[in-house]
Design an enzyme around this catalytic site. Structure first.
Site, PDB file in Angstrom:
ATOM      1  N   GLU A   1       0.834  -1.226   0.000  1.00  0.00           N
ATOM      2  CA  GLU A   1       0.000   0.000   0.000  1.00  0.00           C
ATOM      3  C   GLU A   1       0.853   1.254   0.000  1.00  0.00           C
ATOM      4  O   GLU A   1       0.504   2.254   0.620  1.00  0.00           O
ATOM      5  CB  GLU A   1      -0.939   0.015   1.219  1.00  0.00           C
ATOM      6  CG  GLU A   1      -2.286  -0.582   1.032  1.00  0.00           C
ATOM      7  CD  GLU A   1      -2.673  -0.814  -0.392  1.00  0.00           C
ATOM      8  OE1 GLU A   1      -2.679   0.164  -1.160  1.00  0.00           O
ATOM      9  OE2 GLU A   1      -2.963  -1.956  -0.743  1.00  0.00           O
TER      10      GLU A   1
HETATM   11  C1  LIG Z   1       2.386  -9.674   0.509  1.00  0.00           C
HETATM   12  C2  LIG Z   1       2.233  -8.577  -0.508  1.00  0.00           C
HETATM   13  C3  LIG Z   1       0.966  -8.252  -0.968  1.00  0.00           C
HETATM   14  C4  LIG Z   1       0.798  -7.267  -1.938  1.00  0.00           C
HETATM   15  N1  LIG Z   1      -0.449  -7.033  -2.454  1.00  0.00           N
HETATM   16  C5  LIG Z   1      -0.572  -6.221  -3.537  1.00  0.00           C
HETATM   17  C6  LIG Z   1      -1.825  -6.108  -4.235  1.00  0.00           C
HETATM   18  O1  LIG Z   1      -2.852  -6.676  -3.823  1.00  0.00           O
HETATM   19  N2  LIG Z   1      -1.874  -5.351  -5.355  1.00  0.00           N
HETATM   20  C7  LIG Z   1      -0.778  -4.710  -5.840  1.00  0.00           C
HETATM   21  O2  LIG Z   1      -0.891  -4.066  -6.868  1.00  0.00           O
HETATM   22  N3  LIG Z   1       0.415  -4.792  -5.213  1.00  0.00           N
HETATM   23  C8  LIG Z   1       0.542  -5.526  -4.079  1.00  0.00           C
HETATM   24  N4  LIG Z   1       1.764  -5.639  -3.441  1.00  0.00           N
HETATM   25  C9  LIG Z   1       2.903  -4.892  -3.962  1.00  0.00           C
HETATM   26  C10 LIG Z   1       3.339  -3.743  -3.079  1.00  0.00           C
HETATM   27  O3  LIG Z   1       2.398  -2.713  -3.102  1.00  0.00           O
HETATM   28  C11 LIG Z   1       4.746  -3.317  -3.527  1.00  0.00           C
HETATM   29  O4  LIG Z   1       5.633  -4.327  -3.109  1.00  0.00           O
HETATM   30  C12 LIG Z   1       5.150  -1.966  -2.990  1.00  0.00           C
HETATM   31  O5  LIG Z   1       4.367  -0.952  -3.554  1.00  0.00           O
HETATM   32  C13 LIG Z   1       6.624  -1.658  -3.247  1.00  0.00           C
HETATM   33  O6  LIG Z   1       6.997  -1.916  -4.552  1.00  0.00           O
HETATM   34  P1  LIG Z   1       8.277  -2.831  -4.863  1.00  0.00           P
HETATM   35  O7  LIG Z   1       8.141  -4.059  -4.041  1.00  0.00           O
HETATM   36  O8  LIG Z   1       8.415  -2.978  -6.305  1.00  0.00           O
HETATM   37  O9  LIG Z   1       9.502  -2.013  -4.263  1.00  0.00           O
HETATM   38  P2  LIG Z   1      10.273  -0.818  -5.008  1.00  0.00           P
HETATM   39  O10 LIG Z   1       9.292   0.174  -5.500  1.00  0.00           O
HETATM   40  O11 LIG Z   1      11.248  -1.392  -5.950  1.00  0.00           O
HETATM   41  O12 LIG Z   1      11.050  -0.158  -3.781  1.00  0.00           O
HETATM   42  C14 LIG Z   1      12.241  -0.729  -3.231  1.00  0.00           C
HETATM   43  C15 LIG Z   1      12.731   0.198  -2.113  1.00  0.00           C
HETATM   44  O13 LIG Z   1      13.013   1.500  -2.658  1.00  0.00           O
HETATM   45  C16 LIG Z   1      12.307   2.488  -1.938  1.00  0.00           C
HETATM   46  N5  LIG Z   1      11.883   3.572  -2.815  1.00  0.00           N
HETATM   47  C17 LIG Z   1      11.382   3.496  -4.070  1.00  0.00           C
HETATM   48  N6  LIG Z   1      11.095   4.709  -4.542  1.00  0.00           N
HETATM   49  C18 LIG Z   1      11.401   5.601  -3.561  1.00  0.00           C
HETATM   50  C19 LIG Z   1      11.322   7.015  -3.414  1.00  0.00           C
HETATM   51  N7  LIG Z   1      10.832   7.801  -4.381  1.00  0.00           N
HETATM   52  N8  LIG Z   1      11.747   7.555  -2.249  1.00  0.00           N
HETATM   53  C20 LIG Z   1      12.206   6.802  -1.248  1.00  0.00           C
HETATM   54  N9  LIG Z   1      12.308   5.460  -1.322  1.00  0.00           N
HETATM   55  C21 LIG Z   1      11.903   4.870  -2.462  1.00  0.00           C
HETATM   56  C22 LIG Z   1      11.106   1.761  -1.361  1.00  0.00           C
HETATM   57  O14 LIG Z   1      10.578   2.428  -0.229  1.00  0.00           O
HETATM   58  C23 LIG Z   1      11.699   0.401  -1.018  1.00  0.00           C
HETATM   59  O15 LIG Z   1      12.343   0.489   0.231  1.00  0.00           O
HETATM   60  C24 LIG Z   1       1.933  -6.570  -2.426  1.00  0.00           C
HETATM   61  C25 LIG Z   1       3.203  -6.881  -1.928  1.00  0.00           C
HETATM   62  C26 LIG Z   1       3.362  -7.860  -0.992  1.00  0.00           C
HETATM   63  C27 LIG Z   1       4.753  -8.198  -0.516  1.00  0.00           C
END
Ligand SMILES: Cc1cc2nc3c(=O)[nH]c(=O)nc-3n(C[C@H](O)[C@H](O)[C@H](O)COP(=O)(O)OP(=O)(O)OC[C@H]3O[C@@H](n4cnc5c(N)ncnc54)[C@H](O)[C@@H]3O)c2cc1C
Length: 564
Positions: A436
């Site tokens: 989220e």
């Molecule tokens: C169990 C689980 C359930 C989920 N359910 C859903 C779902 O129902 N629907 C859905 O669409 N998604 C879902 N997600 C996905 C989730 O929303 C994403 O994992 C999350 O938004 C982060 O994206 P990412 O994992 O690609 O990390 P990334 O975006 O690659 O981020 C990696 C790191 O970089 C940091 N970062 C990135 N950009 C910035 C910035 N501008 N400033 C500071 N820090 C930054 C992040 O905070 C993080 O620490 C789920 C994930 C999990 C693990």
């Protein structure tokens, strides 16, 4: 291992004595008939019974057996489907829905409490209905009349569950990178192709149909977030045929085994536009905001569940002599008598109770923003929600994980083994800091989009409201809250200073969010104390939580000074 027990009387104290929700509801014509504490208490009692008797006992199987994938299908843990069928048939998902859509038209705050308890009792199971209200709002406000005819009532009642399909392998925090394509068809529908990952409840056997809300890109759309549109693609179409949406696999995870986290492939699946082309994020906004609040409540609930386990254990377990309250008839004293253990427990109460005050106030403000006859009051409520939602999401999910780890410490080695179930809460709660919108993204949202975008005007107005609310409270807690408000206002003047200062704020956005959190908590504890809250939470807040404010303000100020 004891299952979670909802305590309706604790919640009643916060709703009716601390926040006086009955007075707020009485001012809203649409909800005034529900401004009766006895009626609201009855609903809470029933909700508590359902959560405690039906959902909580399934938590362990959710973790140990979990959701299982076989040949494109997902079988949920034993008992999950029956509990879900009982849940929607009893009308729980429709609690605060519009009666015109089959909802019960009750205040949003009841739904908040329900979802806090459900998350505390069984986080994995609750992931499925947790998205329903947002999906309902999204379809209600943005879908065409034809789509509403087919889907609105089923989603409003919870008969059909829904998903939020945003994330892709290369597009997480940055949704502007989404690549899933939607190609218009002659009949007005769209053909969707692409892969979504991490989709909670993408496939399962809880409900007979699943309604996917999918962000995708039209062929001629511009790059970035402005090129995104929202589409509805069901698992089964109204004629009973199956769509070309395939669950490829479910993830193996650290925790939350009761919730299937799915890789979903859209193989030229037929779907329909929701909202205007290029306005996908706009259409999804209501759903994402509802989901953020829902995740904040997961934080509050999971922390309460961890505290409940640790508190119970600390009263039974006897080790060593306590410095102050020795029982001479026993060879050792209960560990709760050791001041260090007491501190760990009381600190979590300081967070849970303040979190409840802030979350329930936010729920009331949701209804005020919708139903209050005075436009200025509606706008003030919207301002509160915009500022407080990212704070609740980030700070209470942070505390759920770190506080659950502290609660595990109370068990010593017995917490590290599975028997007591506390290690499950540590594993399950970790993800709430990530999904989220990660907590870093929440901090950036607060500082850059909510505060700096209007040079702090909205935040200052909210602070002025809190200050006014504290007038007339003659207590140390109120004085503390007022001093915190003044410090935040002072810091804000420096923060809104200039472009250079603003760039240097990126690494300390989380510290800024923490300052706002602590000031809001100080207000909440002043209110709790004024209503004579029982327990040691007030003292724990003053001693063990509040001192963090000086450190965080120091970090933000240092970042600004370094840039000048
Ligand atoms: C169990 C689980 C359930 C989920 N359910 C859903 C779902 O129902 N629907 C859905 O669409 N998604 C879902 N997600 C996905 C989730 O929303 C994403 O994992 C999350 O938004 C982060 O994206 P990412 O994992 O690609 O990390 P990334 O975006 O690659 O981020 C990696 C790191 O970089 C940091 N970062 C990135 N950009 C910035 C910035 N501008 N400033 C500071 N820090 C930054 C992040 O905070 C993080 O620490 C789920 C994930 C999990 C693990």
């Amino acid at each position: 291992m004891n299952a979670y027990r909802p305590q309706a009387s604790d919640i009643g104290f916060i709703l009716f004595d601390v926040l006086r929700v009955q007075d707020s509801l009485a001012q809203l014509p649409a909800l005034a008939e529900h401004a009766d504490p006895d009626l609201l208490r009855q609903v809470l009692e029933e909700a508590g019974k359902f959560v405690g008797e039906v959902v909580a006992p399934l938590n362990r199987d959710g973790d140990e057996i979990g959701a299982r994938f076989h040949d494109g299908q997902v079988t949920m843990a034993p008992g999950f489907r029956d509990a879900y069928q009982a849940f929607w048939q009893a009308g729980w998902p429709a609690l605060s829905g519009d009666p015109a859509d089959g909802g019960q038209g009750l205040p949003a705050v009841l739904e908040m409490v329900l979802y806090e308890w459900l998350s505390a009792a069984n986080h994995g199971w609750t992931m499925a209905p947790g998205l329903l209200h947002g999906a309902y709002e999204c379809i209600k406000h943005h879908a065409s009349a034809e789509l509403k005819d087919q889907y609105l009532e089923k989603v409003a009642s919870g008969e059909w569950l829904s998903t939020m399909c945003l994330t892709e392998p290369h597009a997480g925090s940055d949704l502007g990178l989404v690549r899933t394509r939607a190609v218009p068809q002659d009949d007005g529908s769209y053909c969707l192709s692409g892969t979504k990952i991490f989709i909670s409840g993408g496939e399962h056997d809880l409900s007979d149909n699943i309604v996917h809300l999918v962000l995708a890109r039209l062929p001629d759309s511009p790059p970035g977030p402005k090129g995104l549109s929202l589409f509805l693609v069901p698992k089964f179409y109204p004629d009973g045929s199956r769509s070309a949406v395939v669950c490829e696999r479910i993830e193996e995870k650290m925790g939350l085994h009761g919730s299937p986290t799915c890789v979903m492939r859209f193989d030229a699946a037929q779907g329909w536009l929701v909202g205007a082309p290029g306005k996908g994020l706009n259409a999804m906004f209501l759903m994402m905001n509802a989901a953020r609040l829902h995740v904040a409540l997961q934080g509050v609930g999971l922390l309460d569940a961890a505290w409940q386990k640790a508190d119970g254990y600390a009263r039974e377990r006897q080790q060593m002599r306590a410095p102050l309250r020795r029982d001479p008839s026993q060879p050792a004293d209960p560990i709760i008598e050791h001041p260090a253990v007491q501190r760990l427990l009381d600190t979590q109460r300081a967070w849970v109770d303040a979190g409840r005050v802030l979350a329930y106030r936010t729920a009331i403000e949701l209804d005020v923003a919708k139903h209050h006859p005075d436009a200025a009051r509606r706008q003030q409520a919207a301002g509160w929600n915009a500022l407080v939602t990212p704070v609740l999401k980030a700070s209470w999910t942070d505390q759920a994980f770190h506080g659950a780890s502290d609660c595990l410490q109370v068990f010593g080695g017995h917490g590290y083994v599975r028997e007591w179930g506390i290690e499950q809460i540590v594993r399950d709660s970790r993800v709430a800091m990530i999904y989220e919108g990660t907590n870093e993204i929440q901090a950036q949202d607060l500082l850059f989009r909510k505060v700096l975008a209007d040079q702090g005007t909205g935040l200052l107005a909210t602070l002025a409201g809190l200050e006014q609310d504290l007038q007339g409270l003659d207590s140390a807690a109120a004085a503390r809250a007022l001093s915190g408000l003044a410090e935040l206002r002072d810091m804000l003047a420096q923060v809104t200073g200039g472009a250079d200062a603003q760039i240097s704020l990126y690494p300390v956005a989380g510290d800024f969010l923490r300052v706002v959190t602590l000031v809001l908590m100080a207000w909440a504890w002043a209110r709790l104390e004024a209503a004579a809250a029982p327990g040691n939470g007030a003292q724990a807040f003053a001693r063990w939580v509040w001192p963090e404010l000086a450190m965080r303000i120091g970090m933000v100020r240092q970042a600004i000074t370094a840039s000048t």
